[in-house]
Design a protein around this motif. Structure first.
Motif, PDB file in Angstrom:
ATOM      1  N   PRO A 122      -1.341   8.124  -6.804  1.00  0.00           N
ATOM      2  CA  PRO A 122      -2.050   6.903  -7.196  1.00  0.00           C
ATOM      3  C   PRO A 122      -1.080   5.831  -7.712  1.00  0.00           C
ATOM      4  O   PRO A 122       0.003   6.139  -8.221  1.00  0.00           O
ATOM      5  N   LEU A 123      -1.487   4.576  -7.586  1.00  0.00           N
ATOM      6  CA  LEU A 123      -0.679   3.469  -8.079  1.00  0.00           C
ATOM      7  C   LEU A 123      -0.410   3.628  -9.574  1.00  0.00           C
ATOM      8  O   LEU A 123      -1.329   3.885 -10.361  1.00  0.00           O
ATOM      9  N   GLY A 124       0.854   3.485  -9.976  1.00  0.00           N
ATOM     10  CA  GLY A 124       1.234   3.592 -11.383  1.00  0.00           C
ATOM     11  C   GLY A 124       1.489   4.998 -11.874  1.00  0.00           C
ATOM     12  O   GLY A 124       1.722   5.197 -13.067  1.00  0.00           O
ATOM     13  N   VAL A 125       1.452   5.975 -10.963  1.00  0.00           N
ATOM     14  CA  VAL A 125       1.596   7.384 -11.347  1.00  0.00           C
ATOM     15  C   VAL A 125       2.783   8.004 -10.629  1.00  0.00           C
ATOM     16  O   VAL A 125       3.043   7.724  -9.452  1.00  0.00           O
ATOM     17  N   GLY A 126       3.532   8.847 -11.338  1.00  0.00           N
ATOM     18  CA  GLY A 126       4.651   9.573 -10.749  1.00  0.00           C
ATOM     19  C   GLY A 126       4.668  11.005 -11.239  1.00  0.00           C
ATOM     20  O   GLY A 126       3.846  11.418 -12.066  1.00  0.00           O
ATOM     21  N   LEU A 127       5.628  11.770 -10.726  1.00  0.00           N
ATOM     22  CA  LEU A 127       5.794  13.165 -11.137  1.00  0.00           C
ATOM     23  C   LEU A 127       7.175  13.367 -11.734  1.00  0.00           C
ATOM     24  O   LEU A 127       8.153  12.747 -11.293  1.00  0.00           O
ATOM     25  N   GLU A 129       6.802   1.544 -11.079  1.00  0.00           N
ATOM     26  CA  GLU A 129       6.437   0.197 -11.524  1.00  0.00           C
ATOM     27  C   GLU A 129       6.421  -0.791 -10.362  1.00  0.00           C
ATOM     28  O   GLU A 129       5.610  -1.726 -10.345  1.00  0.00           O
ATOM     29  N   ARG A 130       7.296  -0.595  -9.404  1.00  0.00           N
ATOM     30  CA  ARG A 130       7.335  -1.458  -8.228  1.00  0.00           C
ATOM     31  C   ARG A 130       6.233  -1.140  -7.222  1.00  0.00           C
ATOM     32  O   ARG A 130       6.052  -1.858  -6.237  1.00  0.00           O
ATOM     33  N   GLY A 131       5.481  -0.078  -7.452  1.00  0.00           N
ATOM     34  CA  GLY A 131       4.362   0.249  -6.585  1.00  0.00           C
ATOM     35  C   GLY A 131       4.581   1.400  -5.645  1.00  0.00           C
ATOM     36  O   GLY A 131       3.735   1.670  -4.795  1.00  0.00           O
ATOM     37  N   TYR A 132       5.687   2.120  -5.780  1.00  0.00           N
ATOM     38  CA  TYR A 132       6.000   3.219  -4.859  1.00  0.00           C
ATOM     39  C   TYR A 132       5.698   4.576  -5.498  1.00  0.00           C
ATOM     40  O   TYR A 132       6.025   4.801  -6.670  1.00  0.00           O
ATOM     41  N   LEU A 166       0.810  -1.213   0.000  1.00  0.00           N
ATOM     42  CA  LEU A 166       0.000   0.000   0.000  1.00  0.00           C
ATOM     43  C   LEU A 166       0.844   1.265   0.000  1.00  0.00           C
ATOM     44  O   LEU A 166       0.393   2.315  -0.421  1.00  0.00           O
ATOM     45  N   ALA A 167       2.060   1.175   0.476  1.00  0.00           N
ATOM     46  CA  ALA A 167       2.942   2.346   0.587  1.00  0.00           C
ATOM     47  C   ALA A 167       2.219   3.505   1.260  1.00  0.00           C
ATOM     48  O   ALA A 167       2.200   4.630   0.792  1.00  0.00           O
ATOM     49  N   SER A 171       4.996  17.834 -14.195  1.00  0.00           N
ATOM     50  CA  SER A 171       4.218  16.945 -15.056  1.00  0.00           C
ATOM     51  C   SER A 171       3.868  15.668 -14.309  1.00  0.00           C
ATOM     52  O   SER A 171       4.699  15.116 -13.583  1.00  0.00           O
ATOM     53  N   ILE A 172       2.646  15.209 -14.508  1.00  0.00           N
ATOM     54  CA  ILE A 172       2.174  13.964 -13.899  1.00  0.00           C
ATOM     55  C   ILE A 172       2.179  12.891 -14.986  1.00  0.00           C
ATOM     56  O   ILE A 172       1.558  13.072 -16.035  1.00  0.00           O
ATOM     57  N   PHE A 173       2.897  11.794 -14.731  1.00  0.00           N
ATOM     58  CA  PHE A 173       2.993  10.752 -15.758  1.00  0.00           C
ATOM     59  C   PHE A 173       2.465   9.425 -15.238  1.00  0.00           C
ATOM     60  O   PHE A 173       2.321   9.211 -14.034  1.00  0.00           O
ATOM     61  N   SER A 174       2.182   8.536 -16.173  1.00  0.00           N
ATOM     62  CA  SER A 174       1.753   7.181 -15.864  1.00  0.00           C
ATOM     63  C   SER A 174       2.693   6.201 -16.539  1.00  0.00           C
ATOM     64  O   SER A 174       3.202   6.472 -17.635  1.00  0.00           O
ATOM     65  N   VAL A 175       2.940   5.076 -15.899  1.00  0.00           N
ATOM     66  CA  VAL A 175       3.783   4.054 -16.521  1.00  0.00           C
ATOM     67  C   VAL A 175       2.955   3.094 -17.369  1.00  0.00           C
ATOM     68  O   VAL A 175       3.484   2.111 -17.897  1.00  0.00           O
ATOM     69  N   ASP A 176       1.662   3.366 -17.528  1.00  0.00           N
ATOM     70  CA  ASP A 176       0.809   2.591 -18.423  1.00  0.00           C
ATOM     71  C   ASP A 176       0.966   3.152 -19.837  1.00  0.00           C
ATOM     72  O   ASP A 176       0.503   4.243 -20.138  1.00  0.00           O
ATOM     73  N   TYR A 177       1.622   2.389 -20.710  1.00  0.00           N
ATOM     74  CA  TYR A 177       1.888   2.855 -22.063  1.00  0.00           C
ATOM     75  C   TYR A 177       0.727   2.579 -23.018  1.00  0.00           C
ATOM     76  O   TYR A 177       0.789   2.934 -24.191  1.00  0.00           O
TER      77      TYR A 177
END
Length: 322
Positions: free
Chosen positions: A212-217, A156-159, A9-10, A293-299
């Motif tokens: 959120p899960l899968g999202v970073g800045l 990608e690892r969930g953090y 859950l981090a 910028s807010i990015f997602s690792v979902d391509y």
């Protein structure tokens, strides 16, 4: 072997401070990362620094693990002697580690091997990568930058994870770091601390993830401070697309050899995702604003674009099944 844990859950702990894993691609001995360590500690966070033994810029998300101990010429800025183990700890500060791998591998080594020793059974709340010595603007840099590579492998690892890149690009040792607030490394570190504080604002009480899960800045700080016209760059929400550039090749008329120049191409700047009214991060951070910028690792492409293509291909796919 130190015990590992899964980032289920981090969640942020009830305490005001966060458990932060700090990494980069410019090495554990860079002025920027050490200034950022100091700034985050001063804000009350529990910070574990795990950085590459040597400069690893431009490695993107490549995952290369060490197979030998430290070889010639040693760690960055002479920080590690030749022959030292492939990872190690600062003799004066037990929170500072090096690892002789690429930025993505260094981040994962910190997650799986060192953080459980540091934080015990409590999770990492946030991974901070950088501040890089130089900006990393646009989708092209998203796959090329080691700073961002360490960030998206953490996502990608969930953090929850944030990449910071600074326009002040001088490659400096932490031994040159001053106590002057106008030192570019300290200015960049303050931006990091301010953004982390804003991201964490209000989260502790509600036990939510920081992101959120899968999202970073990805945060791009402009060139500012002494010698520039920019002294207090405000934060601005941006998209990775919009004004981003990629390479194009032409032939030099004098030498006859190919050369590359920047091209603001339509493909890299297609506004497929993101908040449409936000400006692009490249022109934003070229001025006196910090691009966030807010990015997602979902391509995957959005469903609205994917469905029509699936329909066009469906007959061919169905025919191939017989």
């Amino acid at each position: 072997m130190w015990k590992s844990f899964a980032p289920l859950l981090a969640l942020v702990s009830c305490a005001a401070g966060l458990n932060i894993l700090l990494t980069n691609d410019d090495s554990w001995a860079s002025a920027n990362i050490r200034a950022t360590y100091n700034a985050l500690k001063a804000d009350g966070h529990d910070v574990l620094l795990v950085g590459p033994a040597v400069q690893q810029s431009g490695r993107g998300g490549t995952f290369v693990l060490p197979t030998t101990n430290i070889t010639e010429p040693g760690g960055e800025f002479g920080s590690i002697p030749v022959g030292a183990p492939y990872f190690g700890q600062d003799s004066e500060n037990g929170d500072l580690f090096y690892f002789n791998g690429t930025p993505a591998a260094t981040a994962v080594f910190g997650i799986d091997i060192i953080a459980p020793k540091k934080f015990g059974s409590t999770p990492i709340d946030l991974v901070v990568s950088g501040p890089n010595e130089g900006q990393n603007n646009g989708p092209f840099l998203f796959t090329l930058s080691g700073t961002i590579g360490a960030t998206y492998v953490s996502v990608e690892r969930g953090y929850p994870a944030i990449a910071f890149s600074a326009g002040n690009s001088t490659h400096r040792s932490f031994t040159t770091l001053t106590d002057d607030a106008s030192d570019p490394a300290n200015i960049a570190a303050k931006v990091v601390a301010d953004v982390v504080r804003a991201v964490a604002n209000g989260v502790n009480a509600t036990k939510q993830r920081l992101l959120p899960l899968g999202v970073g800045l990805s945060v791009n700080i402009p060139t500012f401070g002494p010698g520039s016209n920019c002294t207090a760059p405000p934060l601005r929400f941006t998209r990775m697309t919009g004004g981003a550039v990629v390479d194009q090749i032409s032939i030099n008329s004098t030498s006859g050899f190919p050369i590359s120049t920047n091209l603001e191409a339509s493909g890299v700047n297609a506004n497929v995702n993101g908040v449409r009214e936000d400006p692009g991060e490249t022109p934003t951070s070229a001025g006196c604003e910090t691009a966030v910028s807010i990015f997602s690792v979902d391509y995957d492409a959005p469903e609205r674009l994917a469905r029509p293509i699936q329909q066009r291909l469906s007959l061919a796919i169905e025919a191939s099944e017989f």
